[in-house]
Design an enzyme around this catalytic site. Structure first.
Site, PDB file in Angstrom:
ATOM      1  N   GLU A  36      94.487  23.559  34.193  1.00 28.39           N
ATOM      2  CA  GLU A  36      95.367  23.735  33.032  1.00 28.39           C
ATOM      3  C   GLU A  36      96.327  24.888  33.317  1.00 28.39           C
ATOM      4  O   GLU A  36      95.903  25.993  33.638  1.00 28.39           O
ATOM      5  CB  GLU A  36      94.523  24.011  31.777  1.00 28.39           C
ATOM      6  CG  GLU A  36      95.327  24.447  30.551  1.00 28.39           C
ATOM      7  CD  GLU A  36      96.441  23.482  30.152  1.00 28.39           C
ATOM      8  OE1 GLU A  36      96.166  22.331  29.828  1.00 28.39           O
ATOM      9  OE2 GLU A  36      97.628  23.903  30.165  1.00 28.39           O
ATOM     10  N   LEU A  40      94.135  26.097  27.171  1.00 26.38           N
ATOM     11  CA  LEU A  40      93.248  24.960  26.876  1.00 26.38           C
ATOM     12  C   LEU A  40      93.501  24.468  25.454  1.00 26.38           C
ATOM     13  O   LEU A  40      93.736  25.263  24.547  1.00 26.38           O
ATOM     14  CB  LEU A  40      91.780  25.386  27.011  1.00 26.38           C
ATOM     15  CG  LEU A  40      91.244  25.574  28.427  1.00 26.38           C
ATOM     16  CD1 LEU A  40      89.835  26.157  28.387  1.00 26.38           C
ATOM     17  CD2 LEU A  40      91.254  24.257  29.203  1.00 26.38           C
ATOM     18  N   GLY A  42      95.920  22.226  24.833  1.00 24.66           N
ATOM     19  CA  GLY A  42      97.182  21.496  24.968  1.00 24.66           C
ATOM     20  C   GLY A  42      98.100  21.613  23.763  1.00 24.66           C
ATOM     21  O   GLY A  42      98.035  22.577  22.988  1.00 24.66           O
ATOM     22  N   TYR A 191     107.721  11.974  11.667  1.00 21.54           N
ATOM     23  CA  TYR A 191     106.670  12.723  10.975  1.00 21.54           C
ATOM     24  C   TYR A 191     106.695  14.214  11.290  1.00 21.54           C
ATOM     25  O   TYR A 191     106.461  15.049  10.404  1.00 21.54           O
ATOM     26  CB  TYR A 191     105.287  12.085  11.219  1.00 21.54           C
ATOM     27  CG  TYR A 191     104.569  12.511  12.478  1.00 21.54           C
ATOM     28  CD1 TYR A 191     103.677  13.574  12.459  1.00 21.54           C
ATOM     29  CD2 TYR A 191     104.779  11.854  13.692  1.00 21.54           C
ATOM     30  CE1 TYR A 191     103.003  13.964  13.620  1.00 21.54           C
ATOM     31  CE2 TYR A 191     104.105  12.233  14.844  1.00 21.54           C
ATOM     32  CZ  TYR A 191     103.228  13.297  14.798  1.00 21.54           C
ATOM     33  OH  TYR A 191     102.574  13.687  15.938  1.00 21.54           O
ATOM     34  N   VAL A 276     113.547  14.910  17.460  1.00 17.35           N
ATOM     35  CA  VAL A 276     113.955  13.513  17.669  1.00 17.35           C
ATOM     36  C   VAL A 276     112.947  12.743  18.528  1.00 17.35           C
ATOM     37  O   VAL A 276     113.205  11.607  18.913  1.00 17.35           O
ATOM     38  CB  VAL A 276     115.370  13.430  18.306  1.00 17.35           C
ATOM     39  CG1 VAL A 276     116.428  13.937  17.353  1.00 17.35           C
ATOM     40  CG2 VAL A 276     115.432  14.206  19.629  1.00 17.35           C
ATOM     41  N   ASP A 317      99.389  11.248  25.935  1.00 15.28           N
ATOM     42  CA  ASP A 317     100.841  11.133  25.749  1.00 15.28           C
ATOM     43  C   ASP A 317     101.562  10.729  27.040  1.00 15.28           C
ATOM     44  O   ASP A 317     102.623  10.104  26.992  1.00 15.28           O
ATOM     45  CB  ASP A 317     101.417  12.472  25.260  1.00 15.28           C
ATOM     46  CG  ASP A 317     101.078  12.750  23.806  1.00 15.28           C
ATOM     47  OD1 ASP A 317     100.265  11.999  23.227  1.00 15.28           O
ATOM     48  OD2 ASP A 317     101.612  13.734  23.244  1.00 15.28           O
ATOM     49  N   HIS A 449      81.842   7.285  -7.618  1.00 15.32           N
ATOM     50  CA  HIS A 449      82.768   7.511  -8.727  1.00 15.32           C
ATOM     51  C   HIS A 449      82.611   8.941  -9.221  1.00 15.32           C
ATOM     52  O   HIS A 449      81.484   9.424  -9.291  1.00 15.32           O
ATOM     53  CB  HIS A 449      82.452   6.530  -9.856  1.00 15.32           C
ATOM     54  CG  HIS A 449      83.288   6.763 -11.077  1.00 15.32           C
ATOM     55  ND1 HIS A 449      84.616   6.386 -11.131  1.00 15.32           N
ATOM     56  CD2 HIS A 449      82.986   7.341 -12.264  1.00 15.32           C
ATOM     57  CE1 HIS A 449      85.099   6.722 -12.330  1.00 15.32           C
ATOM     58  NE2 HIS A 449      84.126   7.304 -13.033  1.00 15.32           N
TER      59      HIS A 449
HETATM   60  C1  LIG Z   1     104.268  19.542  15.877  1.00 12.51           C
HETATM   61  C2  LIG Z   1     103.311  18.471  16.319  1.00 12.51           C
HETATM   62  C3  LIG Z   1     102.383  17.968  15.421  1.00 12.51           C
HETATM   63  C4  LIG Z   1     101.488  16.991  15.816  1.00 12.51           C
HETATM   64  N1  LIG Z   1     100.589  16.518  14.887  1.00 12.51           N
HETATM   65  C5  LIG Z   1      99.706  15.564  15.250  1.00 12.51           C
HETATM   66  C6  LIG Z   1      98.734  15.088  14.332  1.00 12.51           C
HETATM   67  O1  LIG Z   1      98.671  15.523  13.177  1.00 12.51           O
HETATM   68  N2  LIG Z   1      97.842  14.162  14.753  1.00 12.51           N
HETATM   69  C7  LIG Z   1      97.877  13.648  16.042  1.00 12.51           C
HETATM   70  O2  LIG Z   1      97.054  12.803  16.368  1.00 12.51           O
HETATM   71  N3  LIG Z   1      98.790  14.084  16.932  1.00 12.51           N
HETATM   72  C8  LIG Z   1      99.697  15.028  16.577  1.00 12.51           C
HETATM   73  N4  LIG Z   1     100.600  15.489  17.496  1.00 12.51           N
HETATM   74  C9  LIG Z   1     100.591  14.885  18.854  1.00 12.51           C
HETATM   75  C10 LIG Z   1      99.466  15.466  19.696  1.00 12.51           C
HETATM   76  O3  LIG Z   1      99.635  16.853  19.806  1.00 12.51           O
HETATM   77  C11 LIG Z   1      99.481  14.812  21.073  1.00 12.51           C
HETATM   78  O4  LIG Z   1      99.404  13.419  20.929  1.00 12.51           O
HETATM   79  C12 LIG Z   1      98.297  15.283  21.919  1.00 12.51           C
HETATM   80  O5  LIG Z   1      98.310  16.677  22.084  1.00 12.51           O
HETATM   81  C13 LIG Z   1      98.336  14.601  23.296  1.00 12.51           C
HETATM   82  O6  LIG Z   1      97.268  15.039  24.072  1.00 12.51           O
HETATM   83  P1  LIG Z   1      97.333  15.018  25.662  1.00 12.51           P
HETATM   84  O7  LIG Z   1      96.003  15.502  26.113  1.00 12.51           O
HETATM   85  O8  LIG Z   1      97.816  13.706  26.113  1.00 12.51           O
HETATM   86  O9  LIG Z   1      98.482  16.070  26.054  1.00 12.51           O
HETATM   87  P2  LIG Z   1      98.779  17.570  25.652  1.00 12.51           P
HETATM   88  O10 LIG Z   1      98.088  17.971  24.410  1.00 12.51           O
HETATM   89  O11 LIG Z   1     100.258  17.696  25.681  1.00 12.51           O
HETATM   90  O12 LIG Z   1      98.126  18.397  26.825  1.00 12.51           O
HETATM   91  C14 LIG Z   1      98.608  18.358  28.127  1.00 12.51           C
HETATM   92  C15 LIG Z   1      98.210  19.635  28.838  1.00 12.51           C
HETATM   93  O13 LIG Z   1      98.500  19.502  30.213  1.00 12.51           O
HETATM   94  C16 LIG Z   1      98.956  20.726  30.719  1.00 12.51           C
HETATM   95  N5  LIG Z   1      99.733  20.419  31.922  1.00 12.51           N
HETATM   96  C17 LIG Z   1     100.824  19.629  32.020  1.00 12.51           C
HETATM   97  N6  LIG Z   1     101.236  19.531  33.287  1.00 12.51           N
HETATM   98  C18 LIG Z   1     100.378  20.293  34.020  1.00 12.51           C
HETATM   99  C19 LIG Z   1     100.288  20.603  35.401  1.00 12.51           C
HETATM  100  N7  LIG Z   1     101.134  20.091  36.296  1.00 12.51           N
HETATM  101  N8  LIG Z   1      99.308  21.441  35.802  1.00 12.51           N
HETATM  102  C20 LIG Z   1      98.434  21.961  34.903  1.00 12.51           C
HETATM  103  N9  LIG Z   1      98.471  21.689  33.594  1.00 12.51           N
HETATM  104  C21 LIG Z   1      99.440  20.865  33.154  1.00 12.51           C
HETATM  105  C22 LIG Z   1      99.770  21.306  29.587  1.00 12.51           C
HETATM  106  O14 LIG Z   1      99.878  22.712  29.686  1.00 12.51           O
HETATM  107  C23 LIG Z   1      98.968  20.868  28.366  1.00 12.51           C
HETATM  108  O15 LIG Z   1      98.046  21.852  27.981  1.00 12.51           O
HETATM  109  C24 LIG Z   1     101.510  16.495  17.141  1.00 12.51           C
HETATM  110  C25 LIG Z   1     102.437  17.006  18.065  1.00 12.51           C
HETATM  111  C26 LIG Z   1     103.316  17.971  17.659  1.00 12.51           C
HETATM  112  C27 LIG Z   1     104.300  18.502  18.666  1.00 12.51           C
END
Ligand SMILES: Cc1cc2nc3c(=O)[nH]c(=O)nc-3n(C[C@H](O)[C@H](O)[C@H](O)COP(=O)(O)OP(=O)(O)OC[C@H]3O[C@@H](n4cnc5c(N)ncnc54)[C@H](O)[C@@H]3O)c2cc1C
Length: 470
Positions: A36, A40, A42, A191, A276, A317, A449
């Site tokens: 990471e 931790l 993300g 959202y 966006v 994602d 209820h």
């Molecule tokens: C403002 C906001 C509100 C949100 N609200 C919601 C919600 O209410 N409910 C919901 O379900 N989702 C929500 N989301 C979306 C949610 O945050 C993401 O879908 C989720 O975090 C995706 O998880 P992930 O593990 O795929 O990636 P991430 O959480 O993006 O984690 C990826 C990690 O990889 C690390 N990384 C990347 N490249 C490298 C590399 N080369 N070497 C080492 N580390 C690296 C990054 O530092 C990061 O910590 C929201 C997002 C935002 C921005």
């Protein structure tokens, strides 16, 4: 290279996808290394789901108190409240810290090796970790693995003609303001924009939302969005639909916008939040060298979360929509189990989605339109919260619950709801679809209820023509 680690599973990214995969792999006894580069947890824990919901709570409490400073039908009278923003942000940060520290402890408990640093892919079984983290130089590290799991997440999309910087901010900056701007323009009525817009508006900021399409929350069906639109209007939020953003004004103190029937004009705004969308983080760490099959910037995966290269998996994602934390977590767990030899697939019957506006929207499975598009002969049942006693006692009667089911055998295909606090319905919605429930199963389940959840049972009964309270 002197610092060589050999492992069975190497995970890049410690967000909800990566850390859940690591915990489950640890439980299953798979030697696991997690790399990471940031913190931790993300996006979700640090700059997404959790901090946004914390600020939504602050704003809700502040707004409710403001309501009591005037003439309240509840008979409560209070002085005009004040906001100590530093303290609110510190409270939010403390929740984030507690959760991210907790993830570190869970990983340790399950014997996962966490390597801090930015990973760079050498090949499908080898990764180098950049030793420089937060300005501190560590030892260079090479990691070799049998299985490589990519979980690098996503990043906010910038507008090419209005990059982030100065008054133009992303959700990350909007979640940690030092001071509140007098006015905020939000580009994009998805959202994330509306959740944050509601926070700022409830804290007293003048908020304008600019959306190119003809309605807010274009991903949700129109009936669900109506109560949210009405609530935003009554909060005093400016909603500029079918409006294009052309760029910053020359003095940088506003946005140039244009709607189809009007001349270009300047919308004054001290701060501009660009919301966006988000794009998969698939560049800048050597991923392209693997020449994986892609869908644009997203890594293409099959129903096992396998990429087109043997032994390389991808989740969350990075693999595209729906970009939701609970999808990433479910995929992470699924991959870990497959590496342990279990027979698993990632083919959920439904992935619930929640929009934490006020009122909230929750969906799972198919809407009536989606069922029709899929060629399914469906019936639906709608139960308004206005006919629910608990909703009345909570002053939250704006909204409804809707169920969609097959006409022939009443198998439930989907649920939608809009109303205060209905995000908690997502568990019931998801379970009924995943377990293959029929309308009769939900209609004949006793619901306590008085709860808003009775509207779930009543919607099922209504689809059967048997609603009791309407
Ligand atoms: C403002 C906001 C509100 C949100 N609200 C919601 C919600 O209410 N409910 C919901 O379900 N989702 C929500 N989301 C979306 C949610 O945050 C993401 O879908 C989720 O975090 C995706 O998880 P992930 O593990 O795929 O990636 P991430 O959480 O993006 O984690 C990826 C990690 O990889 C690390 N990384 C990347 N490249 C490298 C590399 N080369 N070497 C080492 N580390 C690296 C990054 O530092 C990061 O910590 C929201 C997002 C935002 C921005």
């Amino acid at each position: 290279m002197s610092n060589l680690i050999n492992t069975t599973l190497l995970i890049i990214g410690g967000g909800p996808g990566g850390y859940v995969a690591a915990i489950r792999a640890g439980q299953l006894g798979i030697p696991t290394v997690l790399v990471e580069g940031g913190v931790l947890g993300g996006t979700c824990l640090n700059i997404g789901c959790i901090p946004s919901k914390a600020l939504i709570h602050v704003a809700e409490q502040f707004h409710a108190l403001q309501g009591y400073a005037g003439d309240s039908p509840l008979g409560i009278r209070a002085q005009a409240p004040e906001l100590d923003l530093d303290r609110s942000i510190a409270w939010k940060d403390a929740i984030v810290k507690k959760l991210t520290t907790g993830i570190g402890s869970l990983l340790k408990k399950h014997k996962v090796t966490v390597v801090q640093g930015w990973a760079h892919i050498i090949d499908g079984k080898t990764v180098d970790v950049d030793p420089v983290v937060k300005g501190k130089a560590g030892a260079p590290q090479r990691i070799r693995c049998e299985h490589l799991l990519l979980a690098t997440g996503s990043e906010p999309v910038a507008l090419p003609f209005m990059p982030f910087g100065g008054p133009v901010i992303s959700s990350t900056e909007a979640l940690s303001p030092r001071t509140l701007p007098k006015s905020l323009a939000i580009v994009g009525a998805g959202y994330i924009g509306l959740e944050l817009g509601t926070v700022y508006r409830k804290l007293g900021v003048k908020v304008d939302v600019i959306e190119a399409q003809d309605r807010i929350l274009p991903a949700y069906d129109a009936d669900l969005v109506k109560p949210v639109h009405a609530a935003l209007k009554s909060l005093g939020m400016g909603l500029h639909l079918q409006t294009q953003v052309l760029g910053l004004s020359d003095d940088g103190k506003g946005l140039r916008i244009q709607s189809p029937k009007a001349e270009e004009r300047i919308l004054a705004a001290q701060s501009i939040l660009v919301a966006v969308g988000r794009r998969p983080r698939s560049r800048g760490f050597g991923l392209s060298s693997l020449m994986l099959d892609m869908d644009g910037l997203a890594v293409r995966v099959d129903e096992h979360c396998r990429t087109s290269m043997n032994g390389v998996w991808a989740i969350g994602d990075l693999t595209g929509e729906p970009m939701l934390a609970h999808r990433a977590m479910a995929q992470g767990e699924c991959v870990a189990e497959q590496i342990a030899g279990h027979t698993r697939q990632f083919v959920p019957a439904a992935i619930p989605a929640v929009c934490f506006t006020d009122p909230e929207i929750v969906t799972a499975g198919l809407s009536p339109q989606q069922a029709a598009t899929a060629g399914l002969d469906a019936i639906e049942g709608v139960f308004p919260l206005a006919a629910n006693g608990r909703a009345m006692t909570l002053e939250s009667t704006d909204g409804f619950v809707r169920v969609v089911a097959r006409r022939d055998n009443h198998l439930i295909l989907g649920w939608q709801a809009v109303g205060r606090g209905v995000s908690e319905f997502s568990a019931a919605f998801g379970q009924s679809i995943e377990l293959g429930a029929r309308l009769e199963d939900v209609g004949h389940t006793i619901h306590a209820h008085p709860t808003q959840g009775e509207a779930i049972q009543e919607a099922a009964l209504r689809a059967l023509g048997q609603a009791l309270h309407i």
